[in-house]
Design a protein around this motif. Structure first.
Motif, PDB file in Angstrom:
ATOM      1  N   CYS A  69       0.824  -1.225  -0.123  1.00 15.72           N
ATOM      2  CA  CYS A  69      -0.135   0.015  -0.024  1.00 15.72           C
ATOM      3  C   CYS A  69       0.718   1.034  -0.029  1.00 15.72           C
ATOM      4  CB  CYS A  69      -0.888   0.025   1.188  1.00 15.72           C
ATOM      5  SG  CYS A  69      -2.120  -1.642   1.188  1.00 15.72           S
ATOM      6  N   ARG A  70       0.232   2.282  -0.277  1.00 16.35           N
ATOM      7  CA  ARG A  70       1.127   3.565  -0.432  1.00 16.35           C
ATOM      8  C   ARG A  70       1.168   4.277   0.991  1.00 16.35           C
ATOM      9  NH1 ARG A  70      -3.027   6.310  -4.758  1.00 16.35           N
ATOM     10  NH2 ARG A  70      -4.277   4.940  -3.638  1.00 16.35           N
ATOM     11  N   ASP A  71       0.205   4.096   1.935  1.00 13.65           N
ATOM     12  CA  ASP A  71       0.302   4.714   3.266  1.00 13.65           C
ATOM     13  C   ASP A  71      -0.582   3.917   4.181  1.00 13.65           C
ATOM     14  OD1 ASP A  71      -2.179   5.822   2.509  1.00 13.65           O
ATOM     15  OD2 ASP A  71      -1.146   7.716   1.704  1.00 13.65           O
ATOM     16  N   SER A  73      -3.432   5.291   5.382  1.00 15.04           N
ATOM     17  CA  SER A  73      -4.634   5.465   5.022  1.00 15.04           C
ATOM     18  C   SER A  73      -5.337   4.261   4.241  1.00 15.04           C
ATOM     19  CB  SER A  73      -5.181   6.763   4.305  1.00 15.04           C
ATOM     20  OG  SER A  73      -4.369   6.964   3.184  1.00 15.04           O
ATOM     21  N   ASP A  74      -4.354   3.730   3.130  1.00 19.39           N
ATOM     22  CA  ASP A  74      -4.639   2.717   2.285  1.00 19.39           C
ATOM     23  C   ASP A  74      -4.845   1.402   3.187  1.00 19.39           C
ATOM     24  OD1 ASP A  74      -4.746   3.855  -0.049  1.00 19.39           O
ATOM     25  OD2 ASP A  74      -2.993   2.968  -0.980  1.00 19.39           O
ATOM     26  N   THR A  77      -8.085   0.999   4.819  1.00 19.17           N
ATOM     27  CA  THR A  77      -9.311   0.535   3.835  1.00 19.17           C
ATOM     28  C   THR A  77      -9.262  -0.803   3.786  1.00 19.17           C
ATOM     29  OG1 THR A  77      -8.780   2.757   2.587  1.00 19.17           O
ATOM     30  CG2 THR A  77      -9.982   0.827   1.412  1.00 19.17           C
ATOM     31  N   TYR A  78      -8.097  -1.411   3.782  1.00 20.99           N
ATOM     32  CA  TYR A  78      -8.164  -2.945   3.509  1.00 20.99           C
ATOM     33  C   TYR A  78      -7.991  -3.883   4.569  1.00 20.99           C
ATOM     34  CZ  TYR A  78      -7.606  -0.978  -1.212  1.00 20.99           C
ATOM     35  OH  TYR A  78      -7.882  -0.399  -2.350  1.00 20.99           O
ATOM     36  N   GLU A 106     -13.548  -4.803   1.652  1.00 23.29           N
ATOM     37  CA  GLU A 106     -12.947  -3.942   0.172  1.00 23.29           C
ATOM     38  C   GLU A 106     -12.263  -5.110  -0.616  1.00 23.29           C
ATOM     39  OE1 GLU A 106     -13.689  -1.327  -0.688  1.00 23.29           O
ATOM     40  OE2 GLU A 106     -14.780  -0.661   1.041  1.00 23.29           O
ATOM     41  N   LEU A 133       2.871   2.503  -7.227  1.00 24.74           N
ATOM     42  CA  LEU A 133       1.662   2.557  -6.358  1.00 24.74           C
ATOM     43  C   LEU A 133       0.848   3.961  -7.246  1.00 24.74           C
ATOM     44  CD1 LEU A 133       2.772   1.599  -3.031  1.00 24.74           C
ATOM     45  CD2 LEU A 133       1.349   0.155  -4.789  1.00 24.74           C
ATOM     46  N   ASP A 137      -2.639   3.865  -8.859  1.00 28.82           N
ATOM     47  CA  ASP A 137      -3.595   4.389  -7.896  1.00 28.82           C
ATOM     48  C   ASP A 137      -4.494   3.371  -7.054  1.00 28.82           C
ATOM     49  OD1 ASP A 137      -5.176   6.344  -6.693  1.00 28.82           O
ATOM     50  OD2 ASP A 137      -6.571   6.415  -8.385  1.00 28.82           O
ATOM     51  N   GLY A 138      -3.676   2.538  -6.446  1.00 31.06           N
ATOM     52  CA  GLY A 138      -4.280   1.473  -5.751  1.00 31.06           C
ATOM     53  C   GLY A 138      -3.203   0.375  -5.233  1.00 31.06           C
ATOM     54  N   PRO A 139      -3.450  -0.644  -4.473  1.00 27.27           N
ATOM     55  CA  PRO A 139      -2.451  -1.534  -3.823  1.00 27.27           C
ATOM     56  C   PRO A 139      -2.018  -2.552  -4.904  1.00 27.27           C
ATOM     57  CG  PRO A 139      -4.497  -2.094  -3.453  1.00 27.27           C
ATOM     58  CD  PRO A 139      -4.761  -0.905  -4.112  1.00 27.27           C
TER      59      PRO A 139
END
Length: 207
Positions: A69-71, A73-74, A77-78, A106, A133, A137-139
């Motif tokens: 993931c980017r960070d 917050s990602d 989400t998952y 998700e 990433l 624009d996603g994992p």
């Protein structure tokens, strides 16, 4: 035969990053360096990709895949993350760690561990991975590039191309990438549990 891209380790060329992302969007498997070792990866929703990576790795459905993931917050989400888990993640990401966490709705069920419904999550500190990433624009759904019967991940991109050239679509070279895998920490039971000692130090977890 797999394509072979040489990317700058700190300022990866946007043109090549876009081409790598497009290969992934078409269902391709990419071997790429991280801050710990090489990984095999592609897009999360591709069911055929899961089967292909399992065959290359020689693992079954109980193998834990990792979402890069980017960070934070990602990750939120998952995965289900409580306050204490979040503090640990904030203190240790980005870095050479993989965290086992309970997945959220998700994620497709097929990427989760079939019994535990868990997933590996990680945020590497590597410019090439960050660029991929951002472009996707996603994992990324990944697995450490350890071949059957071997203890250490592959670390030489030329060797990866020689051995896996017919099994993956792209090998990315971006300078030296060591053979040490991530440290894997299971956070699902409250207290951190060590699953695999690797490049990430254990001190932040009291282990």
């Amino acid at each position: 035969m797999a394509q072979f891209f040489s990317l700058h380790p700190e300022q990866p060329q946007p043109r090549l990053v876009k081409q790598a992302a497009e290969i992934m969007r078409k269902g391709g498997i990419v071997a790429f360096p991280t801050d710990s070792a090489y990984a095999l990866g592609g897009l999360t929703g591709d069911n055929a990709l899961l089967a292909r990576i399992r065959r290359i790795r020689g693992v079954d459905e109980r193998h834990h895949f990792t979402l890069i993931c980017r960070d934070l917050s990602d990750i939120a989400t998952y995965a289900r993350v409580d306050n204490s888990q979040y503090r640990l993640l904030k203190a240790t990401t980005p870095g050479a760690y993989t965290f086992i966490l309970e997945g959220t709705k998700e994620l497709p069920r097929r990427v989760l561990h079939p019994k535990r419904k868990t997933i590996g999550l990680r945020v590497p500190e590597h410019a090439v991975v960050s660029a991929l990433l951002a472009e996707i624009d996603g994992p990324l759904l990944t697995s450490t590039l350890i071949l059957p019967g071997e203890d250490l991940p592959l670390s030489d991109p030329e060797e990866i191309r020689d051995r896996l050239g017919k099994l993956v679509e792209l090998v990315i070279e971006a300078g030296y990438c060591g053979p040490e895998a991530t440290t894997v920490i299971d956070l699902t039971s409250g207290a951190p549990e060590l699953v695999r000692a690797g490049r990430g130090p254990l001190e932040p977890f009291g282990l």
